[in-house]
Design a protein around this motif. Structure first.
Motif, PDB file in Angstrom:
ATOM      1  N   LYS A  38       0.888  -1.168   0.000  1.00  0.00           N
ATOM      2  CA  LYS A  38       0.000   0.000   0.000  1.00  0.00           C
ATOM      3  C   LYS A  38       0.925   1.216   0.000  1.00  0.00           C
ATOM      4  CE  LYS A  38      -3.560  -2.581   2.283  1.00  0.00           C
ATOM      5  NZ  LYS A  38      -4.047  -3.050   3.545  1.00  0.00           N
ATOM      6  N   ALA A  39       1.442   1.505  -1.190  1.00  0.00           N
ATOM      7  CA  ALA A  39       2.490   2.512  -1.298  1.00  0.00           C
ATOM      8  C   ALA A  39       2.308   3.326  -2.571  1.00  0.00           C
ATOM      9  CB  ALA A  39       3.857   1.827  -1.309  1.00  0.00           C
ATOM     10  N   CYS A  40       3.070   4.399  -2.641  1.00  0.00           N
ATOM     11  CA  CYS A  40       3.108   5.223  -3.844  1.00  0.00           C
ATOM     12  C   CYS A  40       3.766   4.431  -4.978  1.00  0.00           C
ATOM     13  CB  CYS A  40       3.894   6.501  -3.566  1.00  0.00           C
ATOM     14  SG  CYS A  40       5.648   6.213  -3.230  1.00  0.00           S
ATOM     15  N   ALA A  41       3.798   5.017  -6.159  1.00  0.00           N
ATOM     16  CA  ALA A  41       4.368   4.332  -7.323  1.00  0.00           C
ATOM     17  C   ALA A  41       5.817   3.927  -7.096  1.00  0.00           C
ATOM     18  CB  ALA A  41       4.248   5.209  -8.564  1.00  0.00           C
ATOM     19  N   LEU A  42       6.574   4.719  -6.359  1.00  0.00           N
ATOM     20  CA  LEU A  42       7.983   4.379  -6.112  1.00  0.00           C
ATOM     21  C   LEU A  42       8.097   3.161  -5.200  1.00  0.00           C
ATOM     22  CD1 LEU A  42       9.369   7.989  -5.623  1.00  0.00           C
ATOM     23  CD2 LEU A  42       9.572   6.536  -7.664  1.00  0.00           C
ATOM     24  N   GLY A  43       7.290   3.128  -4.152  1.00  0.00           N
ATOM     25  CA  GLY A  43       7.268   1.962  -3.276  1.00  0.00           C
ATOM     26  C   GLY A  43       6.750   0.733  -3.986  1.00  0.00           C
ATOM     27  N   GLN A  44       5.779   0.920  -4.858  1.00  0.00           N
ATOM     28  CA  GLN A  44       5.258  -0.188  -5.647  1.00  0.00           C
ATOM     29  C   GLN A  44       6.317  -0.716  -6.607  1.00  0.00           C
ATOM     30  OE1 GLN A  44       1.695   1.180  -7.592  1.00  0.00           O
ATOM     31  NE2 GLN A  44       0.661   1.609  -5.666  1.00  0.00           N
ATOM     32  N   ALA A  45       7.062   0.181  -7.237  1.00  0.00           N
ATOM     33  CA  ALA A  45       8.093  -0.241  -8.192  1.00  0.00           C
ATOM     34  C   ALA A  45       9.196  -1.025  -7.492  1.00  0.00           C
ATOM     35  CB  ALA A  45       8.682   0.973  -8.913  1.00  0.00           C
ATOM     36  N   SER A  46       9.659  -0.549  -6.337  1.00  0.00           N
ATOM     37  CA  SER A  46      10.720  -1.291  -5.640  1.00  0.00           C
ATOM     38  C   SER A  46      10.190  -2.631  -5.137  1.00  0.00           C
ATOM     39  CB  SER A  46      11.346  -0.459  -4.515  1.00  0.00           C
ATOM     40  OG  SER A  46      10.406  -0.140  -3.526  1.00  0.00           O
ATOM     41  N   SER A  47       8.925  -2.668  -4.710  1.00  0.00           N
ATOM     42  CA  SER A  47       8.320  -3.933  -4.283  1.00  0.00           C
ATOM     43  C   SER A  47       8.170  -4.885  -5.458  1.00  0.00           C
ATOM     44  CB  SER A  47       6.959  -3.677  -3.636  1.00  0.00           C
ATOM     45  OG  SER A  47       7.112  -3.012  -2.408  1.00  0.00           O
ATOM     46  N   SER A  48       7.862  -4.353  -6.618  1.00  0.00           N
ATOM     47  CA  SER A  48       7.752  -5.174  -7.823  1.00  0.00           C
ATOM     48  C   SER A  48       9.096  -5.820  -8.156  1.00  0.00           C
ATOM     49  CB  SER A  48       7.273  -4.313  -8.993  1.00  0.00           C
ATOM     50  OG  SER A  48       7.186  -5.061 -10.178  1.00  0.00           O
ATOM     51  N   ILE A  49      10.149  -5.040  -8.057  1.00  0.00           N
ATOM     52  CA  ILE A  49      11.491  -5.567  -8.323  1.00  0.00           C
ATOM     53  C   ILE A  49      11.845  -6.644  -7.298  1.00  0.00           C
ATOM     54  CG2 ILE A  49      13.955  -4.990  -8.409  1.00  0.00           C
ATOM     55  CD1 ILE A  49      12.994  -2.173  -9.487  1.00  0.00           C
ATOM     56  N   MET A  50      11.505  -6.405  -6.036  1.00  0.00           N
ATOM     57  CA  MET A  50      11.738  -7.415  -4.998  1.00  0.00           C
ATOM     58  C   MET A  50      10.981  -8.692  -5.349  1.00  0.00           C
ATOM     59  SD  MET A  50      13.185  -8.358  -2.161  1.00  0.00           S
ATOM     60  CE  MET A  50      13.772  -6.857  -1.355  1.00  0.00           C
ATOM     61  N   GLY A  51       9.702  -8.559  -5.674  1.00  0.00           N
ATOM     62  CA  GLY A  51       8.885  -9.724  -5.981  1.00  0.00           C
ATOM     63  C   GLY A  51       9.386 -10.519  -7.172  1.00  0.00           C
ATOM     64  N   ARG A  52       9.986  -9.858  -8.125  1.00  0.00           N
ATOM     65  CA  ARG A  52      10.504 -10.530  -9.323  1.00  0.00           C
ATOM     66  C   ARG A  52      11.780 -11.326  -9.063  1.00  0.00           C
ATOM     67  NH1 ARG A  52       8.043  -8.096 -13.800  1.00  0.00           N
ATOM     68  NH2 ARG A  52       6.792  -6.358 -13.110  1.00  0.00           N
ATOM     69  N   ASN A  53      12.514 -10.955  -8.014  1.00  0.00           N
ATOM     70  CA  ASN A  53      13.857 -11.510  -7.843  1.00  0.00           C
ATOM     71  C   ASN A  53      14.135 -12.198  -6.517  1.00  0.00           C
ATOM     72  OD1 ASN A  53      15.147 -10.473 -10.387  1.00  0.00           O
ATOM     73  ND2 ASN A  53      14.416  -8.559  -9.518  1.00  0.00           N
ATOM     74  N   VAL A  54      13.231 -12.111  -5.564  1.00  0.00           N
ATOM     75  CA  VAL A  54      13.524 -12.568  -4.204  1.00  0.00           C
ATOM     76  C   VAL A  54      13.616 -14.089  -4.083  1.00  0.00           C
ATOM     77  CG1 VAL A  54      11.119 -12.554  -3.424  1.00  0.00           C
ATOM     78  CG2 VAL A  54      12.978 -12.163  -1.766  1.00  0.00           C
ATOM     79  N   LEU A  55      12.785 -14.816  -4.831  1.00  0.00           N
ATOM     80  CA  LEU A  55      12.814 -16.280  -4.711  1.00  0.00           C
ATOM     81  C   LEU A  55      14.176 -16.812  -5.158  1.00  0.00           C
ATOM     82  CD1 LEU A  55       9.253 -17.227  -5.985  1.00  0.00           C
ATOM     83  CD2 LEU A  55      10.052 -17.041  -3.628  1.00  0.00           C
ATOM     84  N   GLY A  56      14.751 -17.658  -4.325  1.00  0.00           N
ATOM     85  CA  GLY A  56      16.073 -18.201  -4.616  1.00  0.00           C
ATOM     86  C   GLY A  56      17.215 -17.355  -4.082  1.00  0.00           C
ATOM     87  N   SER A  57      16.900 -16.165  -3.583  1.00  0.00           N
ATOM     88  CA  SER A  57      17.935 -15.297  -3.013  1.00  0.00           C
ATOM     89  C   SER A  57      18.278 -15.756  -1.609  1.00  0.00           C
ATOM     90  CB  SER A  57      17.450 -13.841  -2.958  1.00  0.00           C
ATOM     91  OG  SER A  57      17.222 -13.345  -4.262  1.00  0.00           O
ATOM     92  N   THR A  58      19.508 -15.487  -1.200  1.00  0.00           N
ATOM     93  CA  THR A  58      19.935 -15.841   0.158  1.00  0.00           C
ATOM     94  C   THR A  58      19.737 -14.649   1.092  1.00  0.00           C
ATOM     95  OG1 THR A  58      22.213 -15.099  -0.149  1.00  0.00           O
ATOM     96  CG2 THR A  58      21.707 -17.399  -0.754  1.00  0.00           C
ATOM     97  N   ALA A  59      19.707 -14.950   2.372  1.00  0.00           N
ATOM     98  CA  ALA A  59      19.589 -13.896   3.379  1.00  0.00           C
ATOM     99  C   ALA A  59      20.750 -12.914   3.257  1.00  0.00           C
ATOM    100  CB  ALA A  59      19.538 -14.512   4.777  1.00  0.00           C
ATOM    101  N   GLU A  60      21.941 -13.428   3.056  1.00  0.00           N
ATOM    102  CA  GLU A  60      23.119 -12.554   2.920  1.00  0.00           C
ATOM    103  C   GLU A  60      22.970 -11.629   1.714  1.00  0.00           C
ATOM    104  OE1 GLU A  60      27.928 -12.973   2.116  1.00  0.00           O
ATOM    105  OE2 GLU A  60      26.766 -14.762   2.653  1.00  0.00           O
ATOM    106  N   GLU A  61      22.514 -12.175   0.596  1.00  0.00           N
ATOM    107  CA  GLU A  61      22.308 -11.374  -0.618  1.00  0.00           C
ATOM    108  C   GLU A  61      21.289 -10.266  -0.374  1.00  0.00           C
ATOM    109  OE1 GLU A  61      20.386 -12.011  -5.093  1.00  0.00           O
ATOM    110  OE2 GLU A  61      20.768 -13.760  -3.828  1.00  0.00           O
ATOM    111  N   LEU A  62      20.208 -10.578   0.318  1.00  0.00           N
ATOM    112  CA  LEU A  62      19.152  -9.597   0.552  1.00  0.00           C
ATOM    113  C   LEU A  62      19.585  -8.516   1.529  1.00  0.00           C
ATOM    114  CD1 LEU A  62      16.192 -12.096   0.535  1.00  0.00           C
ATOM    115  CD2 LEU A  62      16.673 -10.331  -1.188  1.00  0.00           C
ATOM    116  N   ARG A  63      20.367  -8.883   2.524  1.00  0.00           N
ATOM    117  CA  ARG A  63      20.907  -7.861   3.440  1.00  0.00           C
ATOM    118  C   ARG A  63      21.857  -6.919   2.686  1.00  0.00           C
ATOM    119  NH1 ARG A  63      20.626 -12.248   7.408  1.00  0.00           N
ATOM    120  NH2 ARG A  63      19.234 -11.543   9.054  1.00  0.00           N
ATOM    121  N   ALA A  64      22.706  -7.497   1.849  1.00  0.00           N
ATOM    122  CA  ALA A  64      23.639  -6.685   1.062  1.00  0.00           C
ATOM    123  C   ALA A  64      22.871  -5.796   0.083  1.00  0.00           C
ATOM    124  CB  ALA A  64      24.627  -7.582   0.315  1.00  0.00           C
TER     125      ALA A  64
END
Length: 147
Positions: free
Chosen positions: A60-86
């Motif tokens: 529930k965010a503005c277009a910028l928050g939605q865009a960054s969430s979209s990028i997260m959703g596209r790439n998060v599966l298969g990512s490691t905790a270390e990668e996501l923290r970095a």
């Protein structure tokens, strides 16, 4: 301002956010809020070891928050905790310290680089990263016998 930060690609990403909703059996959930604009992102994560195997989010965010969430959703599966923290650190540095945008599968974040000039918008871009790291921290704490 609008033409600089609300590019066509940002609006396309904001209009197509994968993995919307909630996970019934998440290992952790976290919510991040922007006090300035009122944007809210809630994420649910499931890990196998250190790797994200399931992800959902309510955005529930503005277009910028939605865009960054979209990028997260596209790439998060298969990512490691270390990668996501970095990644959170790289995204924050990109906006706040004129750092380089991420490369590789996270390269789409470069579309948010112009937001650097608009400090009031940084929080909404970073919500998804902060929520994911909060959820990872919860999982790690539980695994280490913490709360």
């Amino acid at each position: 301002m609008l033409n600089e930060i609300y590019s066509r690609r940002i609006l396309e990403l904001a209009a197509d956010i994968p993995h919307l909703g909630r996970l019934a059996e998440a290992d952790a959930s976290a919510t991040a809020r922007s006090k300035l604009c009122g944007s809210v992102v809630t994420v649910d994560l499931k890990l196998d070891g250190d790797v994200v195997t399931a992800f959902a989010h309510e955005v529930k965010a503005c277009a910028l928050g939605q865009a960054s969430s979209s990028i997260m959703g596209r790439n998060v599966l298969g990512s490691t905790a270390e990668e996501l923290r970095a990644l959170r650190d790289v995204a924050r540095a990109m906006l706040k310290e004129s750092g380089a945008p991420p490369t590789g599968k996270w390269a789409d974040l470069q579309v948010l680089e112009p937001v650097r000039e608009y400090k009031a918008r940084h929080a909404s871009v970073l919500l998804t990263f902060d929520a994911v790291v909060d959820a990872l921290d919860q999982i790690e704490a539980r695994r280490n016998g913490g709360a």
